[in-house]
Design an enzyme around this catalytic site. Structure first.
Site, PDB file in Angstrom:
ATOM      1  N   SER A 106       0.904  -1.294  -0.119  1.00 54.38           N
ATOM      2  CA  SER A 106      -0.045   0.165  -0.118  1.00 54.38           C
ATOM      3  C   SER A 106       0.841   1.407  -0.037  1.00 54.38           C
ATOM      4  CB  SER A 106      -1.024  -0.035   1.157  1.00 54.38           C
ATOM      5  OG  SER A 106      -0.216   0.318   2.317  1.00 54.38           O
ATOM      6  N   LYS A 154       1.165   4.854   6.810  1.00 50.28           N
ATOM      7  CA  LYS A 154       0.361   5.648   5.838  1.00 50.28           C
ATOM      8  C   LYS A 154       0.999   6.926   5.917  1.00 50.28           C
ATOM      9  CE  LYS A 154      -2.499   2.495   4.380  1.00 50.28           C
ATOM     10  NZ  LYS A 154      -1.846   1.075   4.648  1.00 50.28           N
TER      11      LYS A 154
END
Length: 139
Positions: A60, A97
């Site tokens: 990701s 993230k």
């Protein structure tokens, strides 16, 4: 996600640092001297008591240069700012993230195949540190 704490090294081993910039294009003759020696601990760890390592898993964050299996250097003493790559837990689930604080709080994956994670006022978001370096094997 695996977490690792740096341990006290018995001996600092400064490694050679060649200040000559190495072109990524056409090869050119390199300088034959070492300008200085550097210690990777000094380079990568600004705050030893609040630094830890995390092994990344998944894809990701590939557009941020973080691949599956990379070792991330994380400084838990830094305040996370808008745009920082962070180690976070949302509702108890750990993730790495990019932190978006404006206009709304979200955890942004750096891979178009994944959707941002919105963080509402009812959600529990804990930031465990800011990623300062990515260590990866190239072969």
């Amino acid at each position: 996600m695996e977490f690792f704490r740096p341990t006290e090294l018995r001996e600092i081993i400064p490694l050679p640092f060649f200040s000559y910039l190495v072109p990524c294009g056409f090869p050119s003759p390199a300088a034959d001297y070492i300008e200085q020696r550097i210690d990777l601990n000094e380079l990568l760890v600004s705050h030893p008591s609040s630094t830890y390592f995390v092994k990344a898993s998944g894809d990701s964050m590939i557009e941020a240069g973080i691949s599956d299996g990379d070792l991330l250097v994380v400084d838990s003493s830094r305040n996370a700012d808008h745009g920082d790559i962070v180690i976070a837990a949302i509702e108890g689930e750990f993730t790495v993230k990019r932190l978006q604080l404006r206009p709304t709080v979200q955890l942004i994956p750096m891979n178009g195949a994944y959707r941002p994670i919105p963080v509402g006022s009812e959600d529990t978001l804990d930031i465990f540190g800011v990623v300062t370096f990515i260590i990866k094997a190239v072969s």
